[in-house]
Design a protein around this motif. Structure first.
Motif, PDB file in Angstrom:
ATOM      1  N   THR A 107       0.874  -1.171   0.000  1.00  0.00           N
ATOM      2  CA  THR A 107       0.000   0.000   0.000  1.00  0.00           C
ATOM      3  C   THR A 107       0.908   1.217   0.000  1.00  0.00           C
ATOM      4  O   THR A 107       2.005   1.197   0.575  1.00  0.00           O
ATOM      5  N   GLY A 108       0.456   2.256  -0.681  1.00  0.00           N
ATOM      6  CA  GLY A 108       1.294   3.436  -0.728  1.00  0.00           C
ATOM      7  C   GLY A 108       0.617   4.614  -1.385  1.00  0.00           C
ATOM      8  O   GLY A 108      -0.522   4.522  -1.863  1.00  0.00           O
ATOM      9  N   GLU A 109       1.357   5.697  -1.392  1.00  0.00           N
ATOM     10  CA  GLU A 109       0.920   6.931  -2.022  1.00  0.00           C
ATOM     11  C   GLU A 109       1.861   7.226  -3.180  1.00  0.00           C
ATOM     12  O   GLU A 109       3.081   7.122  -3.036  1.00  0.00           O
ATOM     13  N   THR A 110       1.279   7.564  -4.321  1.00  0.00           N
ATOM     14  CA  THR A 110       2.081   7.905  -5.492  1.00  0.00           C
ATOM     15  C   THR A 110       1.768   9.320  -5.960  1.00  0.00           C
ATOM     16  O   THR A 110       0.731   9.887  -5.619  1.00  0.00           O
ATOM     17  N   LEU A 111       2.669   9.838  -6.752  1.00  0.00           N
ATOM     18  CA  LEU A 111       2.477  11.140  -7.394  1.00  0.00           C
ATOM     19  C   LEU A 111       3.024  10.990  -8.808  1.00  0.00           C
ATOM     20  O   LEU A 111       4.091  11.512  -9.142  1.00  0.00           O
ATOM     21  N   ASP A 112       2.312  10.230  -9.618  1.00  0.00           N
ATOM     22  CA  ASP A 112       2.754   9.964 -10.983  1.00  0.00           C
ATOM     23  C   ASP A 112       2.286  11.069 -11.921  1.00  0.00           C
ATOM     24  O   ASP A 112       1.094  11.357 -12.012  1.00  0.00           O
ATOM     25  N   LYS A 113       3.254  11.705 -12.584  1.00  0.00           N
ATOM     26  CA  LYS A 113       2.981  12.793 -13.517  1.00  0.00           C
ATOM     27  C   LYS A 113       2.115  13.877 -12.873  1.00  0.00           C
ATOM     28  O   LYS A 113       1.223  14.437 -13.490  1.00  0.00           O
ATOM     29  N   GLY A 114       2.377  14.134 -11.572  1.00  0.00           N
ATOM     30  CA  GLY A 114       1.659  15.172 -10.853  1.00  0.00           C
ATOM     31  C   GLY A 114       0.318  14.756 -10.297  1.00  0.00           C
ATOM     32  O   GLY A 114      -0.358  15.568  -9.655  1.00  0.00           O
ATOM     33  N   ASN A 115      -0.106  13.518 -10.519  1.00  0.00           N
ATOM     34  CA  ASN A 115      -1.400  13.042 -10.043  1.00  0.00           C
ATOM     35  C   ASN A 115      -1.222  12.183  -8.790  1.00  0.00           C
ATOM     36  O   ASN A 115      -0.617  11.116  -8.846  1.00  0.00           O
ATOM     37  N   ALA A 116      -1.789  12.672  -7.675  1.00  0.00           N
ATOM     38  CA  ALA A 116      -1.703  11.919  -6.424  1.00  0.00           C
ATOM     39  C   ALA A 116      -2.681  10.757  -6.466  1.00  0.00           C
ATOM     40  O   ALA A 116      -3.801  10.883  -6.973  1.00  0.00           O
ATOM     41  N   ALA A 117      -2.244   9.610  -5.939  1.00  0.00           N
ATOM     42  CA  ALA A 117      -3.103   8.428  -5.907  1.00  0.00           C
ATOM     43  C   ALA A 117      -2.683   7.508  -4.773  1.00  0.00           C
ATOM     44  O   ALA A 117      -1.561   7.597  -4.268  1.00  0.00           O
ATOM     45  N   GLN A 118      -3.594   6.649  -4.394  1.00  0.00           N
ATOM     46  CA  GLN A 118      -3.319   5.590  -3.420  1.00  0.00           C
ATOM     47  C   GLN A 118      -3.233   4.284  -4.204  1.00  0.00           C
ATOM     48  O   GLN A 118      -4.011   4.075  -5.143  1.00  0.00           O
ATOM     49  N   VAL A 119      -2.297   3.425  -3.829  1.00  0.00           N
ATOM     50  CA  VAL A 119      -2.191   2.121  -4.479  1.00  0.00           C
ATOM     51  C   VAL A 119      -2.329   1.026  -3.433  1.00  0.00           C
ATOM     52  O   VAL A 119      -1.847   1.156  -2.304  1.00  0.00           O
ATOM     53  N   LYS A 120      -3.021  -0.040  -3.831  1.00  0.00           N
ATOM     54  CA  LYS A 120      -3.149  -1.256  -3.026  1.00  0.00           C
ATOM     55  C   LYS A 120      -2.887  -2.411  -3.973  1.00  0.00           C
ATOM     56  O   LYS A 120      -3.671  -2.660  -4.889  1.00  0.00           O
ATOM     57  N   LEU A 121      -1.773  -3.086  -3.764  1.00  0.00           N
ATOM     58  CA  LEU A 121      -1.329  -4.111  -4.704  1.00  0.00           C
ATOM     59  C   LEU A 121      -0.962  -5.406  -3.992  1.00  0.00           C
ATOM     60  O   LEU A 121      -0.493  -5.393  -2.851  1.00  0.00           O
TER      61      LEU A 121
END
Length: 145
Positions: A107-121
């Motif tokens: 689980t984590g927080e991303t900022l891909d290409k300026g877009n914040a998102a949460q991931v659950k993998l």
């Protein structure tokens, strides 16, 4: 006769203890490599990423995108793939000869290409021991709830 049996039993117990200790140390070494990778994904360092990844790396994203080593390193160091936090849970490690299979939840927080998102993998990592070091050979992630 009794002394021979006793010596044999002692040798068997020592061998089992040594084998168990070796397996535990292998698991610990793989766990350390996983932790090093986790830290490098949050704070990417080109030399560190290149050192931990096998030249034959196949890095699969949950989107289905697959990257070779150079693309994996470039995505992280350029910020195209930007992890702000990564937490790993439910980790299991299985070592067979010079190959290790690691499964965990990420689980984590991303900022891909300026877009914040949460991931659950759910993630499967395949590590191979090359020249005495554990190298990431393959990774595949799938999205989970």
């Amino acid at each position: 006769m009794y002394a021979k049996k006793l010596v044999f039993l002692f040798v068997v117990l020592c061998t089992m203890t040594t084998a168990n200790s070796f397996a535990q140390s292998q698991d610990q070494a793989v766990a350390q490599a996983v932790e090093k990778l986790r830290k490098l994904m949050i704070d990417p360092d080109k030399a560190g990423l290149e050192a931990i990844a096998s030249d034959q790396l196949s890095y699969g994203h949950s989107s289905g995108k697959i990257e070779a080593k150079a693309a994996f390193v470039e995505a992280l160091t350029s910020g195209a793939s930007d992890f702000k936090t990564i937490d790993l849970t439910e980790q299991t490690i299985t070592v067979v000869d010079n190959t290790a299979l690691v499964r965990h939840r990420l689980t984590g927080e991303t900022l891909d290409k300026g877009n914040a998102a949460q991931v659950k993998l759910a993630v499967l990592l395949v590590w191979v021991k090359q020249k005495g070091d554990w190298k990431l050979l393959a990774r595949q992630a799938v999205k989970v709830q």
